[in-house]
Design an enzyme around this catalytic site. Structure first.
Site, PDB file in Angstrom:
ATOM      1  N   GLY A 222       5.592   3.181   0.243  1.00 47.24           N
ATOM      2  CA  GLY A 222       6.323   4.171  -0.841  1.00 47.24           C
ATOM      3  C   GLY A 222       5.185   3.915  -2.103  1.00 47.24           C
TER       4      GLY A 222
ATOM      5  N   ALA B 194       0.940  -1.431  -0.070  1.00 41.81           N
ATOM      6  CA  ALA B 194      -0.092  -0.041   0.034  1.00 41.81           C
ATOM      7  C   ALA B 194       0.909   1.072   0.090  1.00 41.81           C
ATOM      8  CB  ALA B 194      -0.877  -0.094   1.239  1.00 41.81           C
ATOM      9  N   LYS B 195       0.140   2.429  -0.081  1.00 42.51           N
ATOM     10  CA  LYS B 195       1.143   3.622  -0.065  1.00 42.51           C
ATOM     11  C   LYS B 195       1.959   3.795   0.864  1.00 42.51           C
ATOM     12  CE  LYS B 195      -0.539   6.168  -3.541  1.00 42.51           C
ATOM     13  NZ  LYS B 195      -1.766   6.050  -4.036  1.00 42.51           N
ATOM     14  N   ARG B 196       1.911   3.239   2.208  1.00 38.61           N
ATOM     15  CA  ARG B 196       2.733   3.320   3.393  1.00 38.61           C
ATOM     16  C   ARG B 196       4.106   2.804   3.058  1.00 38.61           C
ATOM     17  NH1 ARG B 196      -1.308   0.189   5.121  1.00 38.61           N
ATOM     18  NH2 ARG B 196      -0.798  -2.072   4.813  1.00 38.61           N
TER      19      ARG B 196
END
Ligand code: GLU
Length: 311
Positions: free
Chosen positions: A247, A243-245
């Site tokens: 990167g 996911a976005k977390r």
């Protein structure tokens, strides 16, 4: 063999999506099968108009094609088909109107929530004679829920092997039509897989529990069910789904960082042992190296070095 690519145009594809699309494409093309494109754009505000076009551009850039002669299913244009099927289920007592809000369902749920939300306790089952009656009696938006029968729903996944889910325990009667008037994913996907003659669904393992729901729905609608092959998820070093977390691993960002299509395809294919991590190869060039026996169920762990040297 006929399968499908079913992108959700909710934003840029990340490496996890690309890995699933690439392996789906290889599995089907290596067997001489056909691929239908389906655009899963029912997801309301999260779906951005331009994202559909961007998603298809990403697939083309990666060298992944589909059989346009089979037609493209755009879910947002098929509302009437889904509504007719839902009405048929209601008429046969297999679905019912529900006016519960999300927070009501959450506070009524006794068990801890699974990844697909709380189990529906059945509050509205048998409560209203029709959708109109539910709206008139409560003044609330009305959704439709499917009547789930108790007991395990078993199937054999093409990669993960024998599976069994008790849908009544997991989600209970699940939503097939949302109160905003759009079909829910479960209903739309079952109808579309049957309508496009798909006999093998390949997708991420996060959808394994959904398969049980889809088998129940297909049975209720008298539709043939495809076979299923789920692919392991791509996770970050923390073991959580990419996911976005972790990167930005979107195709867009990787292109901007200097990755070529063949470089990126090779890098991702190396996670399935189809080539070395530094090889650059198009999907077509990988075809002769692909064998279904190479697929494994282990999650693919991606750390920060994975994309550190674009090529
Ligand atoms: N559109 C879904 C996704 O991108 C796939 C749904 C499916 O394969 O049934 O995750």
């Amino acid at each position: 063999m006929r399968s499908r690519l079913a992108p959700s145009p909710t934003g840029a594809f990340h490496v996890g999506n690309v890995r699933t699309f690439l392996l789906t494409w290889l599995h089907v093309r290596a067997a001489g099968g056909s691929l239908v494109l389906r655009v899963d754009d029912l997801d309301g505000p999260r779906v951005k108009a331009a994202a559909t076009q961007e998603g298809l551009d990403d697939l083309r850039w990666l060298g992944l094609d589909w059989d346009a002669s089979l037609g493209v299913l755009v879910q947002s244009t098929r509302g009437d088909v889904y509504a007719a099927a839902a009405a048929d289920l209601v008429a046969r007592g297999l679905a019912y109107p529900c006016v519960c809000t999300r927070s009501e369902v959450e506070s009524a749920a006794s068990a801890p929530h699974g990844p697909d939300g709380p189990r529906y306790p059945g509050t509205c089952r048998g409560r209203f004679a029709s959708l109109e009656a539910a709206a008139a009696a409560t003044g609330r938006p009305v959704a439709l829920r499917f009547v789930v029968t108790r007991g395990p729903v078993a199937f054999v996944d093409g990669l993960f092997g024998p599976q069994a889910f008790d849908v009544a325990d997991e989600t209970g009667d699940f939503v097939i039509f949302k109160s905003n008037g759009t079909a829910a994913y479960q209903l739309a996907t079952v109808i579309d897989d049957a309508a496009s003659g798909v006999d093998l669904v390949i997708r991420g393992a996060d959808l394994l529990p959904s398969t049980a729901r889809q088998l129940l729905l297909a049975r209720a609608l008298g539709l043939a069910s495809p076979s299923y092959l789920h692919l392991p998820l791509v996770v970050g070093p923390d073991g959580r789904r990419l996911a976005k977390r972790h990167g930005d691993t979107s195709v867009r960002a990787l292109r901007a960082a200097g990755w070529t299509s063949a470089g990126l395809v090779g890098r991702i294919a190396s996670t399935a042992a189809l080539c070395g991590p530094h090889e650059s190869l198009s999907p077509s060039a990988l075809l002769s190296r692909y064998s279904p026996s190479q697929l494994t169920t282990a999650p693919v762990v991606l750390d920060s070095t994975f994309f550190s040297s674009p090529r």
